[in-house]
Design an enzyme around this catalytic site. Structure first.
Site, PDB file in Angstrom:
ATOM      1  N   SER A 414      -7.788  -3.234  12.012  1.00  0.00           N
ATOM      2  CA  SER A 414      -7.152  -2.991  10.710  1.00  0.00           C
ATOM      3  C   SER A 414      -7.870  -3.737   9.593  1.00  0.00           C
ATOM      4  O   SER A 414      -7.640  -3.479   8.420  1.00  0.00           O
ATOM      5  CB  SER A 414      -5.687  -3.436  10.748  1.00  0.00           C
ATOM      6  OG  SER A 414      -5.617  -4.787  11.150  1.00  0.00           O
ATOM      7  N   HIS A 435      -8.600   3.628  12.067  1.00  0.00           N
ATOM      8  CA  HIS A 435      -7.465   2.720  11.906  1.00  0.00           C
ATOM      9  C   HIS A 435      -6.185   3.522  11.941  1.00  0.00           C
ATOM     10  O   HIS A 435      -5.833   4.172  10.962  1.00  0.00           O
ATOM     11  CB  HIS A 435      -7.599   1.937  10.588  1.00  0.00           C
ATOM     12  CG  HIS A 435      -6.439   1.038  10.316  1.00  0.00           C
ATOM     13  ND1 HIS A 435      -6.007   0.745   9.050  1.00  0.00           N
ATOM     14  CD2 HIS A 435      -5.600   0.386  11.151  1.00  0.00           C
ATOM     15  CE1 HIS A 435      -4.952  -0.062   9.114  1.00  0.00           C
ATOM     16  NE2 HIS A 435      -4.697  -0.300  10.403  1.00  0.00           N
ATOM     17  N   GLU A 447      -7.079   5.920   8.778  1.00  0.00           N
ATOM     18  CA  GLU A 447      -8.213   5.505   7.960  1.00  0.00           C
ATOM     19  C   GLU A 447      -9.476   5.653   8.794  1.00  0.00           C
ATOM     20  O   GLU A 447      -9.562   5.086   9.893  1.00  0.00           O
ATOM     21  CB  GLU A 447      -8.040   4.049   7.485  1.00  0.00           C
ATOM     22  CG  GLU A 447      -7.047   3.912   6.349  1.00  0.00           C
ATOM     23  CD  GLU A 447      -6.955   2.475   5.838  1.00  0.00           C
ATOM     24  OE1 GLU A 447      -6.954   1.557   6.667  1.00  0.00           O
ATOM     25  OE2 GLU A 447      -6.877   2.265   4.623  1.00  0.00           O
ATOM     26  N   ASN A 485      -4.605  -1.844   3.615  1.00  0.00           N
ATOM     27  CA  ASN A 485      -4.311  -3.267   3.785  1.00  0.00           C
ATOM     28  C   ASN A 485      -4.912  -4.107   2.664  1.00  0.00           C
ATOM     29  O   ASN A 485      -4.342  -5.130   2.276  1.00  0.00           O
ATOM     30  CB  ASN A 485      -4.800  -3.758   5.144  1.00  0.00           C
ATOM     31  CG  ASN A 485      -3.829  -3.364   6.252  1.00  0.00           C
ATOM     32  OD1 ASN A 485      -2.706  -2.919   5.982  1.00  0.00           O
ATOM     33  ND2 ASN A 485      -4.263  -3.485   7.486  1.00  0.00           N
TER      34      ASN A 485
END
Ligand code: T1G
Length: 662
Positions: A414, A435, A447, A485
């Protein structure tokens, strides 16, 4: 753009042919009206069959047309349907594969409807912040009853042909060639019942034992079932009003009511935002410099790690019909993973989403093994071990020696550096990040993180795989936190900053939930674990918060739900966040040490502005630095992966709206 028309023994077969989805745009409506009026005027024609080219019937009205109101005199889908409605000739819709929105409405105006088995019918307008605006809210209830019509239009889910026939939407389902079946039907009804207008029927409630006097009760119940207008229910309440009109009013007046409600919605901000999300999602796969060639298909997968993520990823592959081998050295963990797989598919069977056979087949397609060597034939391997660079590097070095040369090696990391993992292999061009978001078999966002050496073919394969997995694949460059993130860190920091100024965490959470976020920032903090946030911060100075409170909560082991207390406290066995005076005291102490002046009178508007402002600022930076390709990609990430309200379009759309109305 073409409207084909051929005569078959006095029947004119009119084919919608406007690639790729036979969208009924303003321009196409004019061509269709001309063709249908010519058929009406032709005394040699006694019936018309409407069908579609390009392998489907129609994806509905052209959504692009909704951005601006049509100029006076512009033909629209409403004119096409009005032409069918007033015809004295028999109309039969011959449908295949897909009929959505206005495509279904056109079919509903016909006297009869026939579909090839497997055809999908749906009214997705609600997902665009709209209601059917070409007679659907008046004809569908007249055909299948108010209750089923509301269910179908409020959820926007598809019905297959057999379900549609059972509900009364279709007259026949055939194995193939709906046009031939339509011609046969016309011959059968020509003498007996050539016309059968839907508009001439009455709407029944469609609830056993309830006559029309119960309408107010049914309508009141329907309004209660949908979200409040300002929480994404804007169109849903108007849909209930429109269906109520189909019960209470004669067809022409009900139609006028629907038109007015639709025209109000199509000019609304929530609908513009939802239409932006629709098109932004379809832009994702368009990568500058990446030719739309068909990449090699993935027909087998490997997953390293049978934790929650790894097992969820294997289930996602199974749901897409891709068999996988999951590698896990620990047999107890394998047993736990098998239980998770069994439980997941059993739940799907209980919900009626899968048959026992389908669940069994999917479960059997996931094989658990101890040794990496079992992955030698996989087309793709997804590494999903715990978030530690050394552990991941070791796995990539081993995989490189085991996997076949053409295999793609992906990491589910991540935040970690994809290039560092690629450097452990002799195939950096076949390495990228995938991800997934927990639960990996449910969350739609994926992702796709391209390393500096990731080849165009590898990237194209991953983009196609996302579509196969029915995921929304967003391409990110290899930078810390990728897109979502990275943005989350700044969002979290903004929330902490407000809390240090004396704004109660529960107030910040309530304000952001009222804004439409799926969860408040602090409830999310406690759910994902403050320790995870702290560890990532320690390893990445560029996002280290300047807040001592994170360190303080970490030292006090207040990690959130997992330790029974974090920002909130939690009763044993409960996940319900309870405001905790201890947190308020810790915040006050650390703020005083840092010399932060308390500002408890911060307005709700400032809370929203500072938190969304943090997302927008880092989103602009991600596009400027090329981490994200487009602002729309940022919006898709935050809507699909982080609970941003879709009816506000995503952070970047929201920013443009704020600017436009500043
Ligand atoms: N209008 C305009 N463009 C559309 C479109 C539409 N309705 N549907 C698809 N496209 C474009 C899409 O942007 C993409 O463009 C290409 O077609 C392929 O789409 C008056 C108010 C039909 C199941 O909401 O669900 O009717 O990127 O990648 O996976 O009451 O498209 O190639 O340039 O999705 O094969 C209601 C939306 C309209 C249906 C095909 N209808 N479309 O899926 O292809 S409002 C919808 C879909 C209405 C009336 C109401 C899917 C599909 P590009 P795609 P796909």
């Amino acid at each position: 753009m073409n409207v084909a028309a051929v005569d078959r023994a006095g029947v004119r077969v009119v084919t919608l042919d406007n690639p790729p989805v036979n969208a009924i745009s303003f321009a196409y409506s004019a061509a269709l009206v001309a063709t249908l009026e010519a058929a009406e005027a032709d005394t040699g024609v006694h019936a018309i069959v409407l069908t579609g080219a390009n392998g489907l019937f129609s994806g509905g009205a052209d959504i692009n047309d909704f951005t601006t109101a049509p100029a006076a005199g512009t033909k629209t889908i409403r004119d096409v349907i009005a032409t069918v409605e007033k015809s004295a000739k028999t109309y039969v819709a011959a449908l295949e594969k897909t009929a959505l929105g206005g495509g279904v409405e056109l079919a509903l105006a016909c006297d009869y409807r026939i579909a090839v088995a497997g055809t999908k019918f749906g009214f997705p307008e609600i997902k665009l912040g709209l209601i059917p605006g070409a007679g659907g809210t008046q004809r569908l209830p007249r055909l299948i009853g108010a209750q089923d019509a509301l269910q179908m239009m409020l959820k926007g889910d598809n019905l297959d042909a057999e379900e549609a026939r059972k509900k009364g939407l279709l007259d026949e389902v055939v194995a193939s060639d709906a046009v031939a079946a339509a011609l046969a039907l016309i011959a059968r009804v020509r003498e007996r019942a050539p016309k059968r207008r839907t508009s001439a029927r009455r709407t029944e409630l469609g609830i056993a034992g309830l006559a029309l006097f119960a309408t107010p009760f049914v309508v009141a119940q329907a309004h209660k079932m949908v979200p409040p207008e300002d929480r994404g229910g804007f169109a849903a309440h108007k849909l209930v009003d429109a269906v109520e009109a189909s019960i209470e009013l004669e067809f022409p007046r009900g139609l006028a009511r629907e038109y007015r409600l639709f025209d109000e919605l199509v000019r609304s901000a929530p609908s513009a935002a939802l239409r932006h999300v629709f098109f932004a999602e379809r832009e994702l796969g368009k990568i500058p410099g990446l030719e739309p060639a068909a990449p090699p298909a993935i027909s087998s997968a490997g997953v390293v790690g049978a934790g929650t993520m790894g097992t969820g990823i294997a289930i996602a592959f199974a749901n897409a019909g891709i068999p996988s081998v999951v590698i896990e050295p620990n047999d107890d963990q394998i047993e736990r993973a098998k239980q998770m797989v069994f439980g997941m598919f059993a739940h799907q069977v209980q919900r009626g989403r899968l048959t026992q056979e389908e669940a069994w087949e999917r479960g059997q397609s996931i094989r658990f093994e101890n040794e990496l060597g079992e992955l030698a034939q996989a087309d793709i391997v997804v590494e999903a071990v715990f978030e530690n660079m050394e552990a991941k590097k070791a796995v990539f070095a081993q995989l490189d020696a085991i996997a076949k040369p053409a295999a793609i090696l992906a990491s589910n990391t991540s935040t970690l550096d994809i290039d560092a993992l690629a450097a452990m292999t002799k195939r950096p061009e076949r390495v990228l990040g995938l991800h997934f978001f927990v639960p990996a078999n449910i969350m739609k966002l994926l992702e796709i993180v391209r390393g500096k050496d990731t080849s165009a073919e590898t990237l194209a394969t991953a983009i196609a795989l996302a579509k196969t997995l029915r995921k929304v694949g967003v391409v990110s460059a290899n930078a810390f936190g990728f897109i979502g993130n990275r943005m989350l860190f700044d969002y979290a920091r903004a929330a902490i900053g407000l809390a240090e100024e004396g704004v109660a965490p529960e107030r910040i959470d309530r304000v952001m939930k009222d804004f439409g976020m799926a969860m408040g920032p602090f409830a999310m903090f406690d759910l994902s674990g403050l320790d995870v946030f702290w560890h990532i911060e320690q390893g990445n100075p560029q996002v280290r918060s300047r807040s001592a409170i994170v360190d303080r909560l970490y030292r006090e082991k207040r990690f959130g739900q997992k330790t029974g207390a974090g920002i909130y406290r939690y009763e044993k066995g409960s996940r319900e966040p309870i405001p905790d005076p201890v947190t308020i005291e810790l915040l006050r102490e650390e703020a005083a040490k840092a010399g932060i002046a308390p500002r408890p009178d911060v307005s709700d508007a400032e809370i929203v502005q500072r938190l969304t402002g943090a997302l927008i600022a880092v989103g602009e930076e991600l596009v400027r630095t090329g981490v994200a390709l487009r602002p729309g990609d940022i919006d898709i990430v935050y809507v699909y992966g982080y609970g941003f309200p879709p009816h506000r379009g995503g952070p970047m759309w929201y920013a443009s709206e704020q600017l436009a109305h500043a």
